[in-house]
Design an enzyme around this catalytic site. Structure first.
Site, PDB file in Angstrom:
ATOM      1  N   GLU A 249       0.887  -1.175   0.000  1.00 59.58           N
ATOM      2  CA  GLU A 249       0.000   0.000   0.000  1.00 59.58           C
ATOM      3  C   GLU A 249       0.919   1.218   0.000  1.00 59.58           C
ATOM      4  O   GLU A 249       1.494   1.564   1.038  1.00 59.58           O
ATOM      5  CB  GLU A 249      -0.889   0.003   1.262  1.00 59.58           C
ATOM      6  N   CYS A 283      -2.236   9.427   2.529  1.00 52.71           N
ATOM      7  CA  CYS A 283      -1.987   8.839   1.206  1.00 52.71           C
ATOM      8  C   CYS A 283      -3.106   9.207   0.257  1.00 52.71           C
ATOM      9  O   CYS A 283      -2.904   9.285  -0.950  1.00 52.71           O
ATOM     10  CB  CYS A 283      -1.866   7.324   1.320  1.00 52.71           C
TER      11      CYS A 283
HETATM   12  P1  NAD Z   1       8.429   4.852   4.686  1.00 47.24           P
HETATM   13  O1  NAD Z   1       8.419   4.089   3.416  1.00 47.24           O
HETATM   14  O2  NAD Z   1       9.565   5.743   4.961  1.00 47.24           O
HETATM   15  O3  NAD Z   1       8.334   3.859   5.936  1.00 47.24           O
HETATM   16  C1  NAD Z   1       7.271   2.954   6.089  1.00 47.24           C
HETATM   17  C2  NAD Z   1       7.711   1.820   7.014  1.00 47.24           C
HETATM   18  O4  NAD Z   1       8.721   1.051   6.376  1.00 47.24           O
HETATM   19  C3  NAD Z   1       8.307   2.274   8.339  1.00 47.24           C
HETATM   20  O5  NAD Z   1       7.846   1.443   9.360  1.00 47.24           O
HETATM   21  C4  NAD Z   1       9.804   2.099   8.121  1.00 47.24           C
HETATM   22  O6  NAD Z   1      10.533   1.910   9.305  1.00 47.24           O
HETATM   23  C5  NAD Z   1       9.827   0.860   7.262  1.00 47.24           C
HETATM   24  N1  NAD Z   1      11.019   0.665   6.434  1.00 47.24           N
HETATM   25  C6  NAD Z   1      11.843   1.601   5.928  1.00 47.24           C
HETATM   26  N2  NAD Z   1      12.812   1.016   5.194  1.00 47.24           N
HETATM   27  C7  NAD Z   1      12.599  -0.323   5.231  1.00 47.24           C
HETATM   28  C8  NAD Z   1      13.247  -1.464   4.669  1.00 47.24           C
HETATM   29  N3  NAD Z   1      14.317  -1.348   3.904  1.00 47.24           N
HETATM   30  N4  NAD Z   1      12.744  -2.684   4.917  1.00 47.24           N
HETATM   31  C9  NAD Z   1      11.629  -2.824   5.671  1.00 47.24           C
HETATM   32  N5  NAD Z   1      10.985  -1.792   6.249  1.00 47.24           N
HETATM   33  C10 NAD Z   1      11.452  -0.544   6.024  1.00 47.24           C
HETATM   34  O7  NAD Z   1       7.045   5.652   4.712  1.00 47.24           O
HETATM   35  P2  NAD Z   1       6.548   6.701   5.800  1.00 47.24           P
HETATM   36  O8  NAD Z   1       7.295   7.980   5.643  1.00 47.24           O
HETATM   37  O9  NAD Z   1       6.501   6.067   7.133  1.00 47.24           O
HETATM   38  O10 NAD Z   1       5.030   6.903   5.338  1.00 47.24           O
HETATM   39  C11 NAD Z   1       4.644   7.820   4.378  1.00 47.24           C
HETATM   40  C12 NAD Z   1       4.378   7.129   3.052  1.00 47.24           C
HETATM   41  O11 NAD Z   1       3.410   6.090   3.227  1.00 47.24           O
HETATM   42  C13 NAD Z   1       3.776   8.051   2.015  1.00 47.24           C
HETATM   43  O12 NAD Z   1       4.360   7.807   0.773  1.00 47.24           O
HETATM   44  C14 NAD Z   1       2.307   7.665   1.999  1.00 47.24           C
HETATM   45  O13 NAD Z   1       1.624   7.950   0.793  1.00 47.24           O
HETATM   46  C15 NAD Z   1       2.407   6.192   2.234  1.00 47.24           C
HETATM   47  N6  NAD Z   1       1.143   5.679   2.748  1.00 47.24           N
HETATM   48  C16 NAD Z   1       0.388   4.883   1.946  1.00 47.24           C
HETATM   49  C17 NAD Z   1      -0.839   4.438   2.399  1.00 47.24           C
HETATM   50  C18 NAD Z   1      -1.718   3.554   1.552  1.00 47.24           C
HETATM   51  O14 NAD Z   1      -2.635   2.958   2.112  1.00 47.24           O
HETATM   52  N7  NAD Z   1      -1.492   3.428   0.264  1.00 47.24           N
HETATM   53  C19 NAD Z   1      -1.282   4.799   3.676  1.00 47.24           C
HETATM   54  C20 NAD Z   1      -0.470   5.610   4.455  1.00 47.24           C
HETATM   55  C21 NAD Z   1       0.739   6.043   3.990  1.00 47.24           C
END
Ligand code: NAD
Length: 530
Positions: A249, A283
């Protein structure tokens, strides 16, 4: 937070580092937590694997009873949970209540009412004459342990809705929450354990991306990831190495299309709320707004007036409508996008700068006019309180602009004519299109949530979100176990002719069935019978 939480969180420690939970409105450090290292993640998942069997065996009705208790406890603690969300993620408490607590209460309601029906075995009748003497059945089996990696922007509703679906389907869950919102995840854990989910069946592994990467390499049977496109792509590569099934997502750049017959007063209010809810860090935020040129100036005026009246401040203040952003890195992205837009000719109608007098993380809700697709603000996810508006001349042009994006999470169409809105909805490349509303699709528990193109793979919520939490198994029972099958060995001219005859018979039967169907459809059979 209960003492048990403190003990369990510190159990996860080792040298891999710490995460610091901060109130984004004040900069106050709420708590430091040790990160789970690789060994601790593997151990947590091993415990979850062992505990999952008993959890699956108790059956769906008992798991639904646990969800009912969770729902009751959450309802009783709604204000406390909403405030915990606000303290760590910044949004106004009212928003935390509506967009997080209420969403989870309703997701629980959906699963309580429907999980039994959606998870039960399903007979699968066969159409092929050759396999008529068999009985087919579809089983929905849990994956074992589902790993959930979640972001900070909806720190309660995202992991909780996914967790409830995974649990009711008989899985154990290992949740790796965002490093910015670990405390909210621990609140979720307290509620689930108090409701009767065994300790090892739901575990939280605290940490950053390193901990998340360790979870991908553990013995989880499926991963549900919510976060940015960049991280999502890295995760897809890591998961592919071990063919781990994933739901991704990811980010969005949702367009809002305001057609020439739209109600400007209503649509401008929607644009303002859809762009600034959660300080634009949703998002499903309105990230691009396209308005028919006949309404453009009126619409802009209305948006600017409403935006200027918004009360920005700390989320714990009940008067606040727009809270702080999460952290400096996110503010810099917003600043860079606005600067780029202005340098390329966009007009700032209101906002366009930080609100330093309120604190380090506040950015003024901003309306930009005359933006173009050459600007970063219309191409990259901004994830901040900015409403960029652009004019179009025809519905075809609006659809073409909406689809001119690497993203495809959601979109909205604004018109007084619902049928016209639906026609356009079919042409827009997105997982969800709302006609005359924005963002709220996330709160419709029955509706699938997920994107196309770079916005992701798979679905959360409702029937399709529940289907993501189970493996389909097909079981086939032959009803004539004492009989050899006619298609087994014994090939030769005779056999060949028999098989050709069988194929002809099957084909003729299919044709006759279709013909009967067509005659029925045009009423021939009905009239004859009269
Ligand atoms: P992010 O991608 O920086 O982090 C998301 C999660 O992934 C965190 O828990 C982080 O610690 C983890 N992570 C980071 N690197 C990783 C790796 N290499 N392996 C495994 N896990 C890892 O995103 P964010 O800044 O926390 O959230 C914002 C983003 O999320 C925005 O792009 C937003 O659009 C998206 N988002 C999407 C939805 C949806 O339902 N489509 C909902 C909410 C947020």
């Amino acid at each position: 937070m209960s003492p048990a939480d403190l003990v369990m969180a510190s159990d996860l420690q080792v040298a891999a580092g710490k995460v610091v939970s901060v109130n984004p409105a004040t900069g106050e450090v709420l708590r430091e937590l040790e990160c789970a290292n690789d060994g601790e993640v593997q151990a947590a998942v091993t415990r979850a694997c062992a505990a999952q069997r008993a959890w699956a065996e108790i059956g769906v009705q008992k798991r639904i009873a646990v969800l009912r208790e969770f729902q009751r406890l959450l309802h009783g603690k709604k204000s406390q949970i909403a405030e915990a969300i606000t303290r760590e993620a910044g949004k106004p408490v009212a928003e935390a209540l509506i967009t997080e607590v209420l969403v989870v209460l309703d997701a629980a309601r959906f699963l309580i009412d429907n999980a039994h029906r959606l998870l039960r075995d399903e007979p699968l009748p066969h159409g092929n004459l050759a396999t008529r003497l068999k009985r087919g059945r579809l089983l929905r089996e849990p994956y074992g342990v589902v790993g959930i990696i979640s972001p900070w922007n909806y720190p309660f509703s995202i992991p909780a809705t996914e967790t409830l679906a995974a649990l009711v389907a008989g899985n154990a869950v290992a949740l790796k929450p965002s490093e910015f919102t670990s405390l909210v995840a621990l609140e979720l854990r307290s509620l689930l354990h108090a409701a009767g989910v065994p300790q090892d069946v739901f575990q939280v592994v605290i940490g950053d991306g390193v901990t998340g990467a360790a979870l991908i390499h553990s013995k989880i049977g499926k991963l549900v990831f919510t976060g940015s496109v960049a991280t999502g792509k890295r995760i897809a590569v890591a998961a592919a190495e071990r063919l781990l099934p994933v739901v991704l997502e990811l980010g969005g750049k949702d367009p809002m299309l305001v057609l020439d017959d739209a109600n400007v007063e209503v649509a401008s209010s929607a644009a303002v709320w859809g762009s600034f809810v959660n300080a634009g860090q949703a998002c499903l935020s309105v990230e691009r707004c396209y308005v028919n040129s006949s309404l453009y100036e009126n619409f802009l005026r209305s948006c600017a007036e409403k935006t200027k009246k918004l009360r920005v401040g700390p989320g714990l203040d009940s008067e606040t409508e727009v809270g702080p952003m999460i952290h400096e890195r996110q503010l810099r992205i917003v600043e860079a996008h606005v600067e780029d837009a202005v340098a390329r000719g966009a007009r700032v109608l209101t906002g366009g700068s930080r609100l330093k007098e309120l604190g380090d993380n506040f950015y003024s809700p901003t309306v930009l006019a005359d933006v173009t697709h050459e600007m970063r603000i219309m191409r990259e996810e901004t994830f901040g309180p900015v409403l960029p508006v652009m004019a179009f001349d025809s519905d075809d042009e609006a659809v073409q602009l909406a689809n001119d994006s690497e993203y495809g999470l959601a979109a909205s169409v604004w018109t007084r004519d619902g049928a016209r809105g639906e026609r356009l909805a079919r042409r827009i490349q997105a997982g969800t299109v709302m006609v005359d509303d924005v963002v709220s699709c996330f709160g419709i528990s029955e509706a699938p949530h997920g994107g196309v193109k770079s916005s992701g793979v798979g679905r959360a919520h409702g029937r399709f979100g529940l289907e993501e939490m189970v493996r389909l198994k097909y079981v086939d029972v032959d009803l004539m176990p004492g009989m050899k099958k006619v298609w087994w060995y014994g090939y030769g001219m005779n056999f060949l002719q028999q098989m050709q005859g069988f194929l002809d018979m099957q084909f003729a039967r299919d044709l006759a069935t279709r013909l009967r169907g067509a005659r029925k459809a045009i009423g021939v059979v009905g009239r004859k019978q009269l």
